[in-house]
Write a protein that holds these residues in place. Structure first.
Motif, PDB file in Angstrom:
ATOM      1  N   THR A  62     -42.973 176.926 122.434  1.00 56.57           N
ATOM      2  CA  THR A  62     -43.859 177.470 123.469  1.00 56.57           C
ATOM      3  C   THR A  62     -43.233 177.509 124.860  1.00 56.57           C
ATOM      4  N   GLY A  63     -42.217 176.672 125.082  1.00 52.14           N
ATOM      5  CA  GLY A  63     -41.618 176.610 126.408  1.00 52.14           C
ATOM      6  C   GLY A  63     -42.431 175.819 127.407  1.00 52.14           C
ATOM      7  N   GLU A  64     -43.484 175.163 126.966  1.00 53.83           N
ATOM      8  CA  GLU A  64     -44.314 174.365 127.861  1.00 53.83           C
ATOM      9  C   GLU A  64     -44.968 173.229 127.099  1.00 53.83           C
ATOM     10  N   LEU A  65     -45.423 172.223 127.838  1.00 56.01           N
ATOM     11  CA  LEU A  65     -46.109 171.090 127.229  1.00 56.01           C
ATOM     12  C   LEU A  65     -47.600 171.379 127.089  1.00 56.01           C
ATOM     13  N   ALA A  66     -48.258 170.620 126.208  1.00 57.70           N
ATOM     14  CA  ALA A  66     -49.700 170.758 125.996  1.00 57.70           C
ATOM     15  C   ALA A  66     -50.224 169.425 125.472  1.00 57.70           C
TER      16      ALA A  66
ATOM     17  N   THR B 269     -27.142 168.478 124.898  1.00 56.91           N
ATOM     18  CA  THR B 269     -27.923 168.964 126.042  1.00 56.91           C
ATOM     19  C   THR B 269     -27.607 170.427 126.334  1.00 56.91           C
ATOM     20  N   VAL B 270     -26.320 170.769 126.346  1.00 52.78           N
ATOM     21  CA  VAL B 270     -25.926 172.156 126.613  1.00 52.78           C
ATOM     22  C   VAL B 270     -26.424 173.072 125.497  1.00 52.78           C
ATOM     23  N   MET B 271     -26.285 172.623 124.268  1.00 51.76           N
ATOM     24  CA  MET B 271     -26.709 173.448 123.131  1.00 51.76           C
ATOM     25  C   MET B 271     -28.205 173.721 123.168  1.00 51.76           C
ATOM     26  N   LEU B 272     -28.993 172.670 123.374  1.00 50.84           N
ATOM     27  CA  LEU B 272     -30.443 172.863 123.440  1.00 50.84           C
ATOM     28  C   LEU B 272     -30.820 173.742 124.628  1.00 50.84           C
ATOM     29  N   GLY B 273     -30.149 173.547 125.756  1.00 52.14           N
ATOM     30  CA  GLY B 273     -30.462 174.341 126.931  1.00 52.14           C
ATOM     31  C   GLY B 273     -30.188 175.823 126.726  1.00 52.14           C
ATOM     32  N   LEU B 274     -29.039 176.146 126.102  1.00 48.41           N
ATOM     33  CA  LEU B 274     -28.634 177.543 125.944  1.00 48.41           C
ATOM     34  C   LEU B 274     -29.322 178.233 124.774  1.00 48.41           C
ATOM     35  N   LEU B 275     -29.536 177.506 123.681  1.00 47.81           N
ATOM     36  CA  LEU B 275     -30.064 178.129 122.461  1.00 47.81           C
ATOM     37  C   LEU B 275     -31.567 177.935 122.274  1.00 47.81           C
ATOM     38  N   VAL B 276     -32.147 176.937 122.932  1.00 43.99           N
ATOM     39  CA  VAL B 276     -33.585 176.693 122.803  1.00 43.99           C
ATOM     40  C   VAL B 276     -34.233 176.951 124.165  1.00 43.99           C
ATOM     41  N   ASN B 277     -34.297 175.964 125.016  1.00 38.22           N
ATOM     42  CA  ASN B 277     -34.696 176.136 126.413  1.00 38.22           C
ATOM     43  C   ASN B 277     -34.371 174.841 127.156  1.00 38.22           C
ATOM     44  N   TRP B 278     -34.346 174.921 128.470  1.00 38.89           N
ATOM     45  CA  TRP B 278     -33.909 173.762 129.254  1.00 38.89           C
ATOM     46  C   TRP B 278     -34.971 172.673 129.338  1.00 38.89           C
ATOM     47  N   LEU B 279     -36.224 173.011 129.094  1.00 37.39           N
ATOM     48  CA  LEU B 279     -37.256 171.966 129.048  1.00 37.39           C
ATOM     49  C   LEU B 279     -37.017 171.058 127.841  1.00 37.39           C
ATOM     50  N   SER B 280     -36.766 171.662 126.686  1.00 42.88           N
ATOM     51  CA  SER B 280     -36.472 170.868 125.494  1.00 42.88           C
ATOM     52  C   SER B 280     -35.199 170.059 125.678  1.00 42.88           C
ATOM     53  N   ALA B 281     -34.192 170.670 126.310  1.00 44.48           N
ATOM     54  CA  ALA B 281     -32.943 169.957 126.565  1.00 44.48           C
ATOM     55  C   ALA B 281     -33.175 168.759 127.475  1.00 44.48           C
ATOM     56  N   GLY B 282     -33.998 168.949 128.498  1.00 43.45           N
ATOM     57  CA  GLY B 282     -34.294 167.852 129.423  1.00 43.45           C
ATOM     58  C   GLY B 282     -35.058 166.722 128.764  1.00 43.45           C
ATOM     59  N   LEU B 283     -35.984 167.071 127.878  1.00 42.43           N
ATOM     60  CA  LEU B 283     -36.735 166.044 127.160  1.00 42.43           C
ATOM     61  C   LEU B 283     -35.829 165.245 126.232  1.00 42.43           C
ATOM     62  N   ALA B 284     -34.910 165.934 125.545  1.00 44.17           N
ATOM     63  CA  ALA B 284     -33.975 165.242 124.657  1.00 44.17           C
ATOM     64  C   ALA B 284     -33.068 164.309 125.450  1.00 44.17           C
ATOM     65  N   LEU B 285     -32.605 164.770 126.599  1.00 40.28           N
ATOM     66  CA  LEU B 285     -31.753 163.935 127.446  1.00 40.28           C
ATOM     67  C   LEU B 285     -32.533 162.733 127.974  1.00 40.28           C
ATOM     68  N   ALA B 286     -33.784 162.952 128.351  1.00 42.18           N
ATOM     69  CA  ALA B 286     -34.622 161.845 128.840  1.00 42.18           C
ATOM     70  C   ALA B 286     -34.826 160.793 127.749  1.00 42.18           C
ATOM     71  N   ALA B 287     -35.057 161.248 126.512  1.00 46.92           N
ATOM     72  CA  ALA B 287     -35.214 160.313 125.398  1.00 46.92           C
ATOM     73  C   ALA B 287     -33.931 159.519 125.173  1.00 46.92           C
ATOM     74  N   ASN B 288     -32.802 160.200 125.274  1.00 42.77           N
ATOM     75  CA  ASN B 288     -31.495 159.554 125.111  1.00 42.77           C
ATOM     76  C   ASN B 288     -31.304 158.453 126.153  1.00 42.77           C
TER      77      ASN B 288
END
Length: 325
Positions: free
Chosen positions: A188-192, A131-150
């Motif tokens: 993209t930093g956003e959903l579509a 979660t921290v890695m995705l948040g810092l190196l990618v973006n926090w939306l992607s990190a949140g989605l990964a955590l939600a899936a987990n």
């Protein structure tokens, strides 16, 4: 970002004898290599491969070309750790089931190579790091989605649905659909709507894929008292549902063409692969009409083809912007 476990390894272990009795007391401690491989096994690498295959191609689609290598690496590593976390926690909660099922009793916890406490700590640490890695190196939306899936996989599927309903794999399988969303938001930093369509493709793909496997191992699931659909329903009923989901899956896959504005390559791939999948599902339905025997049903044909279908479809997703831009 995990999917319910489709691992198919089988060992010749007597199901009437406990694993601890068969293994016997270890005269010497396990080798370091065995322990390391046991921890790797907790993450279920074969499942993670499939998840990554539905992440990276969506990044190509979102980028409309080749995404930055650094971003791909960060997303892949972070996604791998997140899925590994969920799979390890699944192993902890399902340790009793794994010990009763022949195809899973060679895993780390039933073999006592890793303690449940150590596996729990390992799974939680992977979740935090990912979660921290995705948040810092990618973006926090992607990190949140990964955590939600987990969380959904561990709590929703493993703890709530798996042991209680025949619809466990239908709704629980949604956890394995998140990589499509994560791959898109990483770029993209956003959903579509485009990643939502691919999310639904994987969602409708999961029941045919997993029920085919569950037909093959229905005695295992019955012994573990897991109410997979093939355990509580006849082969004809299961085959009908597989065929129905297959039609919805193929129709959904074709929606990506107008929604994402793809070129000619993706819809061509989707039509060809979809037609082949429907043929295979109807062949299973035909076999189920005359026999309920696993040998006659040959469910692993559909299972293996489902892996090929999803792999090639998402390769088509990745190649389309490169070939038709």
């Amino acid at each position: 970002m995990p999917v319910p476990d489709p691992e198919v390894r089988v060992t010749a272990v007597d199901p009437h004898v406990s694993l601890r009795t068969q293994e016997g007391a270890r005269a010497t401690p396990p080798r370091l290599r065995d322990v390391v491989m046991a921890y790797v096994g907790l993450t279920k690498p074969r499942i993670i491969e499939l998840l990554l295959l539905t992440t990276v191609p969506v990044m190509f689609l979102a980028q409309r070309g080749v995404p930055p290598l650094g971003l791909v690496v960060a997303t892949v590593v972070g996604g791998t750790l997140s899925a590994g976390s969920a799979n390890a926690l699944n192993c902890v909660y399902d340790a009793d089931i794994d010990e009763r099922m022949r195809r899973t009793r060679r895993r780390a916890l039933p073999r006592h190579l890793v303690s449940q406490r150590a596996a729990l700590v390992f799974g939680l640490m992977l979740g935090v790091v990912s979660t921290v890695m995705l948040g810092l190196l990618v973006n926090w939306l992607s990190a949140g989605l990964a955590l939600a899936a987990n969380v959904f996989y561990v709590v929703g599927y493993t703890m709530i649905l798996k042991r209680r309903t025949t619809q466990n794999i239908v709704w629980g399988g949604a956890a394995g659909c998140f990589p499509a969303l994560i791959g898109w938001t990483a770029v993209t930093g956003e959903l579509a709507w485009a990643p939502v369509v691919l999310f639904l493709v994987v969602f409708f793909w999961t029941p045919p894929h997993f029920w085919a496997l569950a037909i093959r191992y229905r005695e295992d699931y019955a012994a573990a008292e897991v109410p997979m659909l093939p355990v509580v329903a006849g082969a004809r009923t299961v085959a009908r549902q597989i065929t129905g989901y297959s039609y919805v899956m193929v129709a959904t896959s074709l929606l990506l063409w107008p929604v994402a504005g793809t070129g000619w390559f993706y819809p061509t791939v989707a039509v060809v692969l979809g037609a082949a999948f429907l043929v295979e599902s109807h062949l299973l339905l035909r076999r189920a009409a005359v026999s309920d025997d696993v040998v006659d049903l040959k469910p692993m044909r559909l299972f293996h083809w489902s892996n090929m279908y999803l792999s090639l479809l998402f390769v088509g997703v990745a190649l389309d912007p490169l070939l038709t831009r």
